[in-house]
Write a protein that holds these residues in place. Structure first.
Motif, PDB file in Angstrom:
ATOM      1  N   ARG A  20     145.969   1.102 -60.136  1.00 32.04           N
ATOM      2  CA  ARG A  20     147.387   0.855 -59.815  1.00 32.04           C
ATOM      3  C   ARG A  20     148.290   1.146 -60.999  1.00 32.04           C
ATOM      4  N   ASN A  21     147.898   0.665 -62.184  1.00 35.92           N
ATOM      5  CA  ASN A  21     148.794   0.760 -63.338  1.00 35.92           C
ATOM      6  C   ASN A  21     147.987   0.945 -64.638  1.00 35.92           C
ATOM      7  N   PRO A  22     147.490   2.183 -64.887  1.00 41.38           N
ATOM      8  CA  PRO A  22     146.676   2.403 -66.086  1.00 41.38           C
ATOM      9  C   PRO A  22     147.421   2.112 -67.381  1.00 41.38           C
ATOM     10  N   ASP A  23     148.743   2.346 -67.397  1.00 43.40           N
ATOM     11  CA  ASP A  23     149.516   2.090 -68.626  1.00 43.40           C
ATOM     12  C   ASP A  23     149.442   0.621 -69.023  1.00 43.40           C
ATOM     13  N   LEU A  24     149.613  -0.253 -68.040  1.00 45.05           N
ATOM     14  CA  LEU A  24     149.574  -1.698 -68.310  1.00 45.05           C
ATOM     15  C   LEU A  24     148.195  -2.097 -68.858  1.00 45.05           C
ATOM     16  N   VAL A  25     147.138  -1.568 -68.235  1.00 47.72           N
ATOM     17  CA  VAL A  25     145.778  -1.942 -68.635  1.00 47.72           C
ATOM     18  C   VAL A  25     145.476  -1.422 -70.047  1.00 47.72           C
ATOM     19  N   HIS A  26     145.843  -0.159 -70.313  1.00 49.20           N
ATOM     20  CA  HIS A  26     145.630   0.377 -71.667  1.00 49.20           C
ATOM     21  C   HIS A  26     146.425  -0.438 -72.694  1.00 49.20           C
ATOM     22  N   HIS A  27     147.662  -0.769 -72.352  1.00 47.12           N
ATOM     23  CA  HIS A  27     148.508  -1.539 -73.262  1.00 47.12           C
ATOM     24  C   HIS A  27     147.848  -2.890 -73.583  1.00 47.12           C
ATOM     25  N   PHE A  28     147.311  -3.532 -72.556  1.00 40.92           N
ATOM     26  CA  PHE A  28     146.663  -4.835 -72.719  1.00 40.92           C
ATOM     27  C   PHE A  28     145.451  -4.729 -73.657  1.00 40.92           C
ATOM     28  N   TYR A  29     144.571  -3.754 -73.391  1.00 42.44           N
ATOM     29  CA  TYR A  29     143.360  -3.640 -74.224  1.00 42.44           C
ATOM     30  C   TYR A  29     143.668  -3.064 -75.606  1.00 42.44           C
ATOM     31  N   ALA A  55     146.265  -3.867 -77.326  1.00 40.32           N
ATOM     32  CA  ALA A  55     146.709  -5.054 -78.069  1.00 40.32           C
ATOM     33  C   ALA A  55     145.510  -5.902 -78.478  1.00 40.32           C
ATOM     34  N   ARG A  56     144.548  -6.032 -77.574  1.00 38.92           N
ATOM     35  CA  ARG A  56     143.367  -6.846 -77.881  1.00 38.92           C
ATOM     36  C   ARG A  56     142.505  -6.159 -78.940  1.00 38.92           C
ATOM     37  N   ARG A  57     142.452  -4.821 -78.899  1.00 36.43           N
ATOM     38  CA  ARG A  57     141.651  -4.072 -79.878  1.00 36.43           C
ATOM     39  C   ARG A  57     142.224  -4.260 -81.283  1.00 36.43           C
ATOM     40  N   VAL A  58     143.558  -4.164 -81.390  1.00 36.86           N
ATOM     41  CA  VAL A  58     144.222  -4.345 -82.689  1.00 36.86           C
ATOM     42  C   VAL A  58     143.988  -5.774 -83.192  1.00 36.86           C
ATOM     43  N   GLN A  59     144.161  -6.737 -82.281  1.00 38.58           N
ATOM     44  CA  GLN A  59     143.997  -8.148 -82.642  1.00 38.58           C
ATOM     45  C   GLN A  59     142.555  -8.422 -83.106  1.00 38.58           C
ATOM     46  N   ALA A  60     141.592  -7.854 -82.389  1.00 39.86           N
ATOM     47  CA  ALA A  60     140.184  -8.085 -82.742  1.00 39.86           C
ATOM     48  C   ALA A  60     139.855  -7.446 -84.090  1.00 39.86           C
ATOM     49  N   GLN A  61     140.456  -6.276 -84.355  1.00 36.28           N
ATOM     50  CA  GLN A  61     140.180  -5.605 -85.628  1.00 36.28           C
ATOM     51  C   GLN A  61     140.703  -6.430 -86.809  1.00 36.28           C
ATOM     52  N   GLN A  62     141.819  -7.125 -86.572  1.00 35.27           N
ATOM     53  CA  GLN A  62     142.409  -7.922 -87.658  1.00 35.27           C
ATOM     54  C   GLN A  62     141.702  -9.262 -87.843  1.00 35.27           C
ATOM     55  N   ALA A  63     140.967  -9.696 -86.826  1.00 39.43           N
ATOM     56  CA  ALA A  63     140.297 -11.007 -86.895  1.00 39.43           C
ATOM     57  C   ALA A  63     139.068 -10.923 -87.813  1.00 39.43           C
ATOM     58  N   ARG A  64     138.668 -12.056 -88.332  1.00 39.76           N
ATOM     59  CA  ARG A  64     137.481 -12.136 -89.188  1.00 39.76           C
ATOM     60  C   ARG A  64     136.456 -13.056 -88.538  1.00 39.76           C
ATOM     61  N   PRO A  65     135.160 -12.752 -88.721  1.00 37.68           N
ATOM     62  CA  PRO A  65     134.132 -13.668 -88.198  1.00 37.68           C
ATOM     63  C   PRO A  65     134.307 -15.049 -88.820  1.00 37.68           C
ATOM     64  N   GLY A 110     142.427 -15.506 -78.724  1.00 37.43           N
ATOM     65  CA  GLY A 110     142.648 -16.487 -77.669  1.00 37.43           C
ATOM     66  C   GLY A 110     141.536 -16.477 -76.642  1.00 37.43           C
ATOM     67  N   THR A 111     141.234 -17.650 -76.073  1.00 33.20           N
ATOM     68  CA  THR A 111     140.267 -17.699 -74.983  1.00 33.20           C
ATOM     69  C   THR A 111     140.996 -17.338 -73.687  1.00 33.20           C
ATOM     70  N   PHE A 112     140.219 -17.269 -72.658  1.00 34.78           N
ATOM     71  CA  PHE A 112     140.725 -16.934 -71.344  1.00 34.78           C
ATOM     72  C   PHE A 112     141.872 -17.847 -70.914  1.00 34.78           C
ATOM     73  N   ARG A 113     141.700 -19.133 -71.209  1.00 34.14           N
ATOM     74  CA  ARG A 113     142.632 -20.117 -70.658  1.00 34.14           C
ATOM     75  C   ARG A 113     143.689 -20.588 -71.639  1.00 34.14           C
ATOM     76  N   ASP A 114     143.683 -20.046 -72.856  1.00 36.49           N
ATOM     77  CA  ASP A 114     144.669 -20.470 -73.851  1.00 36.49           C
ATOM     78  C   ASP A 114     146.087 -20.318 -73.321  1.00 36.49           C
ATOM     79  N   GLU A 115     146.861 -21.406 -73.407  1.00 36.57           N
ATOM     80  CA  GLU A 115     148.252 -21.298 -72.952  1.00 36.57           C
ATOM     81  C   GLU A 115     149.023 -20.363 -73.875  1.00 36.57           C
ATOM     82  N   GLY A 116     149.809 -19.474 -73.282  1.00 35.77           N
ATOM     83  CA  GLY A 116     150.636 -18.576 -74.085  1.00 35.77           C
ATOM     84  C   GLY A 116     149.866 -17.412 -74.674  1.00 35.77           C
ATOM     85  N   GLY A 117     148.540 -17.385 -74.504  1.00 36.73           N
ATOM     86  CA  GLY A 117     147.729 -16.296 -75.058  1.00 36.73           C
ATOM     87  C   GLY A 117     147.873 -15.025 -74.237  1.00 36.73           C
ATOM     88  N   LEU A 118     147.266 -13.942 -74.757  1.00 36.40           N
ATOM     89  CA  LEU A 118     147.338 -12.635 -74.088  1.00 36.40           C
ATOM     90  C   LEU A 118     146.939 -12.717 -72.618  1.00 36.40           C
TER      91      LEU A 118
END
Ligand code: NAD
Length: 228
Positions: free
Chosen positions: A44-53, A55-65, A19-27
């Motif tokens: 403030r909240n390292p757990d939230l930030v780690h959780h966010f990245y 998720a993005r790391r897993v998603q990026a690994q599954q994506a294909r060029p 998803g891009t930055f502005r995608d509706e409903g995206g991460l």
């Protein structure tokens, strides 16, 4: 064409399912920037930030060029001149398409950084607040991502390339995040031709000499063919 400098943004990876930055409903839409993409949010909240990245790391690994990443890799290997790839993306789809020496000005999901001693190492798929720095053993491991309010990486090198560029292209970037959004003005001042390839006109479209609108998987291969 002796030197081409290409800046890519989230739009080039959109058709790979990231998803891009502005995608509706995206991460990104589900979180506030201040919470997940600032040093203050991490403090403030390292757990939230780690959780966010995580998720993005897993998603990026599954994506294909996609065809756009592949076309740029083809341009790099087939061009007579130098083709410098600068990306704002934190995924590794350019590298997996075969591109070399990609400048990740906003960091990479594949990297971990110690907030205490600045050591860098390869990020595991999942990080958390207990992740330890392998160098100083502090519990201060963070994703090696440039957050808002932090200095993007390799800026001296990027400006060096912009000064020498014959052509500057921006692909799939909305032109809202500086300093990348200002590269078109810098390149123009240094005498380069400029082109924007984007789904729709960016915030800085009027600064470009040429434009090509449409999906990156259509416009980028066609543009690369026209250059080769
Ligand atoms: P952005 O989301 O602000 O803009 C994306 C641009 O891509 C928009 O102009 C949009 O019109 C265009 N676009 C969307 N789909 C497209 C397609 N199929 N083909 C061509 N263009 C398309 O992203 P940005 O300008 O890169 O800046 C936002 C920040 O968010 C950056 O700092 C970046 O690091 C980060 N980000 C990175 C990723 C990633 O690594 N894949 C994803 C989201 C956000």
């Amino acid at each position: 064409m002796k030197k081409i400098v290409i800046l890519t943004g989230a739009g080039i990876s959109a058709e790979s399912g990231l998803g891009t930055f502005r995608d509706e409903g995206g991460l990104w839409a589900q979180h506030r920037i201040e919470d997940v993409a600032t040093p203050e949010g991490f403090a403030r909240n390292p757990d939230l930030v780690h959780h966010f990245y995580n998720a993005r790391r897993v998603q990026a690994q599954q994506a294909r060029p996609n065809a756009a990443h592949e076309a740029l890799a083809r341009l790099q290997s087939a061009s007579d001149g130098e083709v410098i790839l600068v990306t704002q993306n934190v995924d590794d789809l350019h590298e997996r398409a075969g591109s070399q020496n990609v400048i990740h000005m906003h960091g990479a999901l594949s990297g971990a950084l110690c907030a205490s001693c600045d050591a860098r190492w390869r990020a595991p798929l999942k990080m958390n607040r207990d992740s330890i720095c392998p160098k100083c053993a502090a519990h201060s491991a963070r994703p090696d991502i440039v957050w808002f309010g932090e200095m993007p990486y390799q800026m001296d090198e990027i400006y060096h390339h912009l000064r020498e560029a014959d052509l500057f292209a921006a692909i799939g970037t909305s032109g809202n995040v500086y300093p990348a959004a200002g590269f078109v003005q810098d390149a123009t001042q240094f005498g380069a031709g400029t082109i924007e390839l984007n789904l729709e006109p960016s915030a800085t479209v009027s600064a470009f000499a040429q434009t090509s609108f449409g999906k990156a998987t259509d416009t980028v291969p066609a543009w690369v063919e026209s250059l080769l």
